[in-house]
Design an enzyme around this catalytic site. Structure first.
Site, mmCIF file in Angstrom:
data_model
loop_
_atom_site.group_PDB
_atom_site.id
_atom_site.type_symbol
_atom_site.label_atom_id
_atom_site.label_comp_id
_atom_site.label_asym_id
_atom_site.label_seq_id
_atom_site.Cartn_x
_atom_site.Cartn_y
_atom_site.Cartn_z
ATOM 1 N N GLY A 35 12.668 -16.318 -7.660
ATOM 2 C CA GLY A 35 12.113 -17.634 -7.394
ATOM 3 C C GLY A 35 11.725 -17.874 -5.943
ATOM 4 O O GLY A 35 11.074 -18.871 -5.632
ATOM 5 N N CYS A 244 -3.264 -25.454 -36.404
ATOM 6 C CA CYS A 244 -4.458 -24.714 -36.008
ATOM 7 C C CYS A 244 -5.466 -24.721 -37.160
ATOM 8 O O CYS A 244 -5.118 -24.413 -38.302
ATOM 9 C CB CYS A 244 -4.092 -23.276 -35.640
ATOM 10 S SG CYS A 244 -5.543 -22.238 -35.377
ATOM 11 N N CYS A 247 -5.798 -20.657 -38.308
ATOM 12 C CA CYS A 247 -4.701 -19.915 -38.937
ATOM 13 C C CYS A 247 -3.607 -20.824 -39.492
ATOM 14 O O CYS A 247 -2.681 -20.358 -40.154
ATOM 15 C CB CYS A 247 -4.092 -18.920 -37.952
ATOM 16 S SG CYS A 247 -3.018 -19.682 -36.717
ATOM 17 N N CYS A 269 -5.591 -22.449 -32.052
ATOM 18 C CA CYS A 269 -4.631 -21.744 -31.203
ATOM 19 C C CYS A 269 -5.287 -21.364 -29.878
ATOM 20 O O CYS A 269 -6.410 -20.857 -29.858
ATOM 21 C CB CYS A 269 -4.175 -20.447 -31.861
ATOM 22 S SG CYS A 269 -3.099 -20.699 -33.260
ATOM 23 N N CYS A 275 -3.419 -15.852 -33.106
ATOM 24 C CA CYS A 275 -4.174 -16.469 -34.191
ATOM 25 C C CYS A 275 -4.784 -15.369 -35.086
ATOM 26 O O CYS A 275 -4.700 -15.435 -36.312
ATOM 27 C CB CYS A 275 -5.268 -17.344 -33.601
ATOM 28 S SG CYS A 275 -6.008 -18.514 -34.743
#
Lengths: 286, 364, 258
Positions: A35, A244, A247, A269, A275
């Site tokens: 970080g 979606c 899909c 998606c 997808c």
């Protein structure tokens, strides 16, 4: 892998070996201090700043001849910038490229983490525009570095407090700040907060490159990554009422597509590979 | 020292001859025609027209040739020429929704009515010097596929209006006021939006770019998304008083950028996105985007935002964005300042002499 | 006094130039005691206050502070991180100009909550309750909790600054001309409020002021400074009613301009 496929007159992966070594040293330091933003001597790349030069330098520094590269932008392999960067590395390394998340050893991304969980051994390289999570509270670099050093992070919660006071919710939807390994507050790059939980204890190595700002940072595998929040306003990810339109997924991050001038929209998606695979599986079952 | 006027005149005319020589370069090379500049440096022409505030590609090309490629000088030439023109009318507002689209992109939606049309753009080119351009080669026209990919419907609706219809976006209100004309009434502060936008259109691209960039780095952040950028021709029409109806007088190529900016609670109590607007002549995308960022940062007061950064300070931005003014005043430092400087010299010598005599006394 | 002091200042010197700054200042401060530092502008009082509150390293001398955990620490021997921690937990700093002590871009509630959030409080509801209770303690309208300080009057901003400092129940508060720049009537109300809070919370306070009326109302003990040096110290009534040093006599007898 065939050296003939590399563009003539250029080193493997564009950067010279000394530069790559310098970037790898910065990466090692970044992995050692999860970080923490490590300054590095960023180079000019043949793309404009802000278009992924940091991610490209990291990719160039770690890519090897046996790697298999996937490049996504907004989750999709077919967005223009992803196409452009993938073509660049194909041209200058000759390595295999893929759109399949599970096949890739190295994934360079802008703004998304793939839906399919990453595996040990995979490396995810994020393109980062503004590495400093405190930047929008304190523009001065001198001050923000001091705040990180002293763990002086009260101001981060001021922003969240103000959001709740004004809108009733934490109003940060992307680039949602996280606390890494209990020590450094980090900007996860402008991924939607939907993706934040995927960073936590991921088996994959996550590397972040900011070219213009010349900073590198990292999340080693299996590291705690906590999204900042309040006890009574806990961190939550986006949810859609729709699925979606292609899909039918109800779990993935959805992009809104406008269908006509009346603003009628559908959702699809954002992760095109996810997808596609769902559609293939559906076809198989049918 | 006294500079003889006659000597000065000679020196000036000699300097002009030398400048003409530098501009011409090696005479074994063919002279650059104004037409070539206009046709082959269209982006330079666009910048000069935008900041020169005259839409005339030929004159802009001439200015570029005359200034030996110094665009700020060319902008100056065009502005100076503009002064000599009669104003015979005021056109109707251009309608960019009816633009003949050459390029149109949105960074906020993956797909939308009218589609993403990349058009002619440097985006996604790899910035590798193309040495093939050093050879004079045959140019081949774009493939049919390339032409087809950029084919767009007649009229493409605007992204921000789609958001407006959903009540997610602040509306741009026509307040039915006569817009300010900054060429007739100099800006007074606080400026109204029309004066501000006019000033920004003519503003220096580099200055606005730096200010826009500074907002992205936290100095007056405004959470921008490039809602829509479109480039293409729009019709220009006027309503002559003697006719009383609108007639089309021509078309201009413009670039327009509408930025979607961070949402806030508006004065009407509703939470909506805010917006910034940028426009310019020809293909001038960087300028239009920078302008839109700065237009939004200058709306700080409208949304009770704390004004702490340079890009939010209207007086600072507007009074320093004009490069004709700025270049003029910076370059004026080259003019003789003998008299003022002499006064300073005299004063400094007097102070130092006094201090030296003081310290001499102390050491004694 | 038989109690242990909370702050010990020993031979403190910080000079920008000869006579500019503060020189060889020593004193002890006891829990619950209000110490006034008076003198004309330029006498070094603000420099002294900055040194005392760990915002300006002195050239010479030591400052020892007794922490809540009953541990004596040498202020300038501490890491910057410990110094900041003291500043936002055990101490308060009230600036003359509220702008220097407030975040003008965020709401009053966030201003009050900042120290709590910095010290790890993570419950929004509790933060709001605390902010509201402090707003009413300093006589601010709690309906304005979500307004920014920019919309507040000068006196309200100053009360907000005080609430923002006291929210962590500090033991020691540094105040620099806290009533300077306010109208006389607003000043009087603020002084009343300060006196009440200081007593209720048993605060130790070092207050810098050029206004002897403010000093008389708030301070139990005074330090008179001139040209960076302490010229007289003593109980407030004693110093003001029977000044010993010629400069103090002049101060007391004249109407000072700051």
């Amino acid at each position: 892998m065939n050296p003939q496929t590399i563009r003539e007159g250029y080193n493997f992966a564009y950067l010279d070996e000394q530069t790559k070594r310098m970037i790898r040293r910065a990466l090692l330091k970044a992995v050692a201090i999860p970080g923490y933003q490590v300054p590095f001597g960023g180079r000019e790349m043949p793309m404009p700043y802000g278009w992924g030069t940091g991610g490209m330098q990291v990719t160039a520094a770690v890519i090897g001849q046996t790697d298999c590269l996937k490049v996504i932008d907004q989750g999709a392999d077919d967005t223009t910038n992803a196409v452009s960067i993938r073509a660049f590395f194909r041209d200058l390394t000759g390595v295999k490229t893929t759109e399949r998340t599970e096949e890739a050893t190295l994934i360079q991304t802008r703004h998304r983490i793939p839906e399919k969980p990453l595996q040990a051994g995979q490396v995810l390289v994020y393109q980062v525009p503004i590495p400093e999570p405190l930047r929008f509270i304190e523009p001065s670099e001198v001050e923000t570095r001091k705040m990180h050093a002293l763990e002086d992070y009260g101001v981060m919660h001021i922003k969240l407090y103000e959001d709740i006071a004004q809108f009733g919710h934490i109003a940060t939807a992307y680039a949602y700040p996280v606390l890494v390994n209990g020590r450094y507050v980090m900007d996860p790059s402008p991924i939607p907060k939907f993706d934040n939980p995927k960073m936590d204890n991921s088996p994959a190595l996550q590397l972040f490159g900011a070219g213009r700002e010349k900073r590198i940072y990292a999340i080693p595998p299996y590291t705690d990554v906590k999204s900042l929040d309040f006890e009574d306003h806990p961190f939550e990810v986006q949810k859609w009422e729709q699925c979606c339109a292609i899909c039918g997924s109800a779990e993935s991050f959805l992009d809104e597509v406008i269908m006509d001038d009346q603003g009628t929209h559908e959702f699809i998606c954002s992760d095109t590979d996810y997808c596609r695979e769902r559609m293939e599986n559906l076809e198989v079952t049918v | 020292m006294y500079v003889a006027v006659k000597g000065g005149e000679k020196a000036i005319s000699a300097a002009h001859e030398l400048l003409a020589k530098v501009r011409r370069g090696d005479t074994r090379e063919a002279e650059l025609s104004v037409k070539q500049v206009e046709q082959q440096l269209p982006l330079a022409v666009a910048r000069v027209m935008t900041e020169g505030a005259v839409y005339d590609p030929e004159l802009a090309a001439l200015a570029i040739k005359q200034s030996a490629g110094d665009l700020v000088e060319a902008i100056f030439l065009l502005r100076a020429y503009k002064t000599t023109l009669n104003r015979f009318g005021i056109c109707e507002p251009i309608n960019t929704e009816a633009m003949q689209i050459e390029r149109r992109i949105s960074a906020t939606y993956k797909d939308l009515p009218g589609g993403q049309v990349l058009g002619p753009t440097f985006d996604y080119t790899h910035r590798l010097l193309d040495f093939s351009l050093m050879a004079e080669g045959e140019f081949s026209d774009p493939s049919d596929e390339a032409e087809n990919l950029t084919a767009v419907p007649e009229s493409v609706s605007k992204v921000l209006e789609i958001l407006e219809r959903e009540k997610l976006m602040a509306s741009e209100m026509d307040h039915q006021h006569q817009p300010t004309d900054i060429t007739r009434d100099p800006i007074t502060y606080p400026a109204d939006r029309s004066a501000r936008l006019q000033s920004l259109v003519q503003g220096d691209e580099g200055f606005l770019l730096a200010l826009g960039y500074s907002t992205q780095r936290g100095y007056g952040r405004n959470h921008p998304f490039a809602g829509e950028i479109r480039i293409g021709e729009v019709e220009v029409s006027i309503v002559p008083e003697e006719l009383g109806f609108e007639i089309e007088i021509g078309a201009v190529q413009v670039t327009e950028c509408e930025m979607v900016n961070g949402f806030t609670r508006h004065r009407d109590g509703e939470v909506k996105f805010t917006r910034g607007y940028g426009v310019g002549f020809g293909q001038c995308e960087r300028k239009a985007m920078a302008m839109a960022l700065v237009d939004r940062s200058l709306q700080a007061a409208d949304y009770d935002e704390e004004v702490v950064s340079p890009a939010q300070q209207e007086e600072f931005v507007l009074s320093h964005c004009d490069n004709v003014e700025a270049a003029g005043f910076v370059s004026h430092l080259k003019l003789p300042h003998y008299v003022d400087f002499q006064s300073e010299l005299e004063l400094l010598r007097r102070i130092r002499a006094a201090e030296q005599s003081d310290s001499a006394k102390e050491t004694n | 006094m038989n109690r242990e002091p909370i702050l010990q200042v020993d031979n403190l010197t910080k000079l920008y130039a000869a006579g500019k700054g503060c020189e060889e200042v020593s004193f002890d401060l006891y829990p619950g005691e209000v110490l006034g530092i008076v003198g004309e502008s330029g006498s070094g009082k603000s420099t002294l206050l900055s040194c005392l509150s760990a915002r300006l390293a002195p050239d010479q001398g030591d400052i020892h502070y007794l922490t809540r955990a009953a541990e004596w620490v040498n202020l300038y021997g501490l890491s910057e991180s410990r110094q900041r921690q003291l500043q936002r937990t055990e101490w308060g700093i009230v600036h003359q100009h509220p702008r220097d002590g407030l975040r003008m871009g965020v709401s009053a509630g966030a201003n009050i909550g900042e120290r709590l959030m910095a010290t790890g409080q993570r419950h929004y509801g509790n933060l709001r309750d605390t902010a509201q209770s402090w707003m009413s303690d300093v006589e601010l309208d709690i309906a304005r909790i979500d307004d920014k300080p920019t919309t507040y009057s000068g006196g309200m901003q100053q009360r907000l600054q005080i609430a923002r400092n006291l929210v962590t129940h500090p033991r020691l508060v540094f105040m620099d001309e806290p009533t300077g720049g306010l109208d006389v009537s607003v000043q009087a109300r603020l002084l009343d409020l300060l006196r009440q809070l200081v007593t209720e919370m048993n605060l130790a306070v070092v207050i810098v002021t050029h206004d002897l009326a403010v000093a008389r109302l708030l301070a139990q003990r005074l330090i008179v400074m001139r040209h960076g040096r302490v010229v007289e110290t003593g109980l407030t009534d004693q110093v003001l009613d029977d000044p010993q040093h010629a400069y103090t006599q002049l101060l007391v007898s004249s109407v000072l301009t700051s």
